[in-house]
Design a protein around this motif. Sequence first.
Motif, PDB file in Angstrom:
ATOM      1  N   UNK B 205     -31.968 -12.191 -29.526  1.00 38.48           N
ATOM      2  CA  UNK B 205     -31.944 -13.246 -30.545  1.00 38.48           C
ATOM      3  C   UNK B 205     -31.666 -12.672 -31.934  1.00 38.48           C
ATOM      4  N   UNK B 206     -32.306 -11.556 -32.258  1.00 41.15           N
ATOM      5  CA  UNK B 206     -32.113 -10.943 -33.582  1.00 41.15           C
ATOM      6  C   UNK B 206     -30.688 -10.466 -33.761  1.00 41.15           C
ATOM      7  N   UNK B 207     -30.147  -9.872 -32.706  1.00 43.37           N
ATOM      8  CA  UNK B 207     -28.774  -9.383 -32.784  1.00 43.37           C
ATOM      9  C   UNK B 207     -27.804 -10.552 -32.942  1.00 43.37           C
ATOM     10  N   UNK B 208     -28.026 -11.597 -32.166  1.00 42.48           N
ATOM     11  CA  UNK B 208     -27.146 -12.768 -32.275  1.00 42.48           C
ATOM     12  C   UNK B 208     -27.291 -13.427 -33.651  1.00 42.48           C
ATOM     13  N   UNK B 209     -28.520 -13.406 -34.209  1.00 41.39           N
ATOM     14  CA  UNK B 209     -28.734 -13.996 -35.540  1.00 41.39           C
ATOM     15  C   UNK B 209     -27.911 -13.250 -36.591  1.00 41.39           C
ATOM     16  N   UNK B 210     -27.788 -11.927 -36.439  1.00 38.22           N
ATOM     17  CA  UNK B 210     -27.020 -11.166 -37.426  1.00 38.22           C
ATOM     18  C   UNK B 210     -25.520 -11.286 -37.188  1.00 38.22           C
ATOM     19  N   UNK B 211     -25.110 -11.337 -35.925  1.00 34.44           N
ATOM     20  CA  UNK B 211     -23.672 -11.228 -35.608  1.00 34.44           C
ATOM     21  C   UNK B 211     -22.977 -12.564 -35.373  1.00 34.44           C
ATOM     22  N   UNK B 212     -23.728 -13.601 -35.023  1.00 30.54           N
ATOM     23  CA  UNK B 212     -23.075 -14.846 -34.577  1.00 30.54           C
ATOM     24  C   UNK B 212     -23.348 -16.039 -35.491  1.00 30.54           C
ATOM     25  N   UNK B 213     -24.029 -15.816 -36.618  1.00 33.70           N
ATOM     26  CA  UNK B 213     -24.164 -16.894 -37.607  1.00 33.70           C
ATOM     27  C   UNK B 213     -23.439 -16.496 -38.877  1.00 33.70           C
ATOM     28  N   UNK B 214     -22.865 -17.493 -39.562  1.00 35.92           N
ATOM     29  CA  UNK B 214     -22.092 -17.190 -40.771  1.00 35.92           C
ATOM     30  C   UNK B 214     -23.003 -17.142 -41.994  1.00 35.92           C
ATOM     31  N   UNK B 215     -22.566 -16.373 -42.984  1.00 36.49           N
ATOM     32  CA  UNK B 215     -23.290 -16.278 -44.245  1.00 36.49           C
ATOM     33  C   UNK B 215     -23.405 -17.681 -44.847  1.00 36.49           C
ATOM     34  N   UNK B 216     -24.636 -18.056 -45.232  1.00 37.93           N
ATOM     35  CA  UNK B 216     -24.869 -19.385 -45.809  1.00 37.93           C
ATOM     36  C   UNK B 216     -25.430 -20.376 -44.818  1.00 37.93           C
ATOM     37  N   UNK B 217     -25.326 -20.097 -43.513  1.00 38.72           N
ATOM     38  CA  UNK B 217     -25.891 -21.022 -42.525  1.00 38.72           C
ATOM     39  C   UNK B 217     -27.412 -20.906 -42.538  1.00 38.72           C
ATOM     40  N   UNK B 218     -28.095 -21.989 -42.182  1.00 37.21           N
ATOM     41  CA  UNK B 218     -29.552 -21.989 -42.213  1.00 37.21           C
ATOM     42  C   UNK B 218     -30.116 -22.483 -40.888  1.00 37.21           C
ATOM     43  N   UNK B 219     -31.254 -21.919 -40.516  1.00 35.57           N
ATOM     44  CA  UNK B 219     -31.966 -22.388 -39.337  1.00 35.57           C
ATOM     45  C   UNK B 219     -32.361 -23.862 -39.551  1.00 35.57           C
ATOM     46  N   UNK B 227     -37.836 -19.242 -45.150  1.00 35.87           N
ATOM     47  CA  UNK B 227     -38.102 -17.806 -44.920  1.00 35.87           C
ATOM     48  C   UNK B 227     -36.824 -16.993 -45.026  1.00 35.87           C
ATOM     49  N   UNK B 228     -35.728 -17.545 -44.495  1.00 35.94           N
ATOM     50  CA  UNK B 228     -34.452 -16.816 -44.550  1.00 35.94           C
ATOM     51  C   UNK B 228     -34.071 -16.516 -45.999  1.00 35.94           C
ATOM     52  N   UNK B 255     -30.757 -14.188 -41.446  1.00 37.33           N
ATOM     53  CA  UNK B 255     -30.807 -15.246 -40.433  1.00 37.33           C
ATOM     54  C   UNK B 255     -31.954 -14.985 -39.467  1.00 37.33           C
ATOM     55  N   UNK B 256     -32.716 -16.015 -39.164  1.00 37.50           N
ATOM     56  CA  UNK B 256     -33.852 -15.878 -38.248  1.00 37.50           C
ATOM     57  C   UNK B 256     -33.645 -16.810 -37.064  1.00 37.50           C
ATOM     58  N   UNK B 257     -33.819 -16.281 -35.873  1.00 33.11           N
ATOM     59  CA  UNK B 257     -33.797 -17.109 -34.661  1.00 33.11           C
ATOM     60  C   UNK B 257     -35.095 -16.878 -33.902  1.00 33.11           C
ATOM     61  N   UNK B 258     -35.617 -17.933 -33.316  1.00 39.46           N
ATOM     62  CA  UNK B 258     -36.915 -17.838 -32.650  1.00 39.46           C
ATOM     63  C   UNK B 258     -36.802 -18.231 -31.177  1.00 39.46           C
ATOM     64  N   UNK B 259     -37.744 -17.720 -30.385  1.00 40.67           N
ATOM     65  CA  UNK B 259     -37.883 -18.127 -28.992  1.00 40.67           C
ATOM     66  C   UNK B 259     -39.365 -18.161 -28.651  1.00 40.67           C
ATOM     67  N   UNK B 260     -39.755 -19.088 -27.784  1.00 40.63           N
ATOM     68  CA  UNK B 260     -41.169 -19.166 -27.413  1.00 40.63           C
ATOM     69  C   UNK B 260     -41.571 -17.861 -26.713  1.00 40.63           C
TER      70      UNK B 260
END
Lengths: 223, 320
Positions: B205-219, B227-228, B255-260
């Motif tokens: 999730x952390x890797x995808x948050x850094x590599x697969x979201x664009x600058x400026x996008x928000x959770x 928090x971001x 970018x922050x992505x979460x999982x249960x």
Amino acid sequence: MAGPLKTVELNLPASREALAELEIGTVVYLNGRLFTAREGVYKRAIEDGAGMPAANVDLGTANFHCSPAAVIEPDGRFNVGAVTATASFRFAKWLDGWFKLSGCNIIIGKGGMTSEIYRDVFVPHGAIYLTTVGYGTGALLGRGIKDVPGVYWKDELGLAQAVWVLDVERFGPFIVESDLAGNSLFERENAKIAPGLARLYEGTRPATLRRYGETDDKTDEVI
Amino acid sequence: MIPLASLQSTAEALMAKAAIEIPDDYLAGLRRCADTEKGDLSAFVIQAMLENYEAAKEDRRAMCGDTGVPRWYVKYGNEARVEGGPVGLEAALRRATARATTGVPLRPNRVHPLWRTDHNNNVGINAPEIEYAFHPEGDWVDLTTVHKGGLFGSDYRMLFPGDGLEGIRRFFLDTLIGFGKRGLACQPAIVGIGLGGSKDACMVLGKQASCLRTVGSRNPDPKIAAMEEEFRELGNSIGMGAMGFMGSSMVVDCHIEVGYCHTGGMPMSVHMFCLSSRRATARIFPDGRAEFRTDPDWFTAYSRRDTVEWGETPLLAAAQ
């Protein structure tokens, strides 16, 4: 915006007099011949006793910690696209033997080494350290390569670890990380940043689950 | 049926685009860093990188000599059918990776971890990695390639609920300061944080948050979005800029992505996508047409769903 940095062009092979004029933080562009060598070359040349793959005059005396993004075409031509450095601190253990064997007086790489290594190993051999910028300005550096006069040990070590000899013009930019006195630009910058670190951590406490080898001294480095 | 030849030729084009063209969102973010950077050395570094992107595009050469470890993210629309099936698609991606390695050229970075065997084509055991996602509608396949450097800037830690937000903040700082010195992380970076999940999912999730979201996008969770922004500012207040020189340019975005996760834990991972934040995406349709873009659009309402069933929300809203 900040003011311009002092910038010099350095011809290779570099004389001791020319190196003596370089201060840490100076921007450098290179003209002449240099070659790539990293752990595979060090191990083969020093530990396995193979010696240098060619004479100084064929290799130059500036060693770039680098593997180019390059290919040898079916007709034997070399196609070098981009070049950037790899982190140098991993290679410190070979350098004393390497300086004796290679006669190099410039090491080019990423991130530098510790000032202890500079004082103990670089200074006695009259060598300086240039860091690449960025990292990395691979396309700008690729532009500065005018010829590839030879590639050594490609069968023994593979393309990434082979010795690539590069003839360059206005090849850069680089920044002087260590001078002939063994000063380190990175350590100078770390020391400037260190006093502000404690306030960032105010109100936090170490994680419940510790890890072996962990330190709470944030002025330490990981290299 | 999506033709295999289109998949492979698009994949090859993506490999070159990722290696050569800095994505617009990262470039705009770095220009904002350049506008505010007061440190002379850090400002010089950023200026050199901006010139480097231009040189890469003009010469059609890789922007960085370390062309990372190329990998693939594949998203299937639920109605997509690929010629040769998933096995055919994997073969096309492996071929495209190998051909682009000599074609661009890229550095043949992939070696066996023990024997250091190098096939000189960035293909080997479990390489390139191929990850999959699915979307509730669509007859297309999205291909994304990411060429991320491999050595520094990532870390994982098992935190506990009692460590709280301050524990998250502390581990974030530890990672940025530790890898920021001497610029080992090649900052300013897109920092991705994975929170929760199993240990492996936390890293993913952390890797995808850094590599697969664009600058400026928000959770989409407003508190996580806050928090971001807070963590972006925190990273930029360390006093460190490009290459670890004094300055304010550490984080282009966070970018922050979460999982249960397990009820007893709060695992966290941090990843830094560097000054050569290389990603490229294309959507390929059954007629073989490819639409190129720089936003992978990997995270969606569907991928972040927290219910047993999907379907209460209209499908069009999910596609957003």
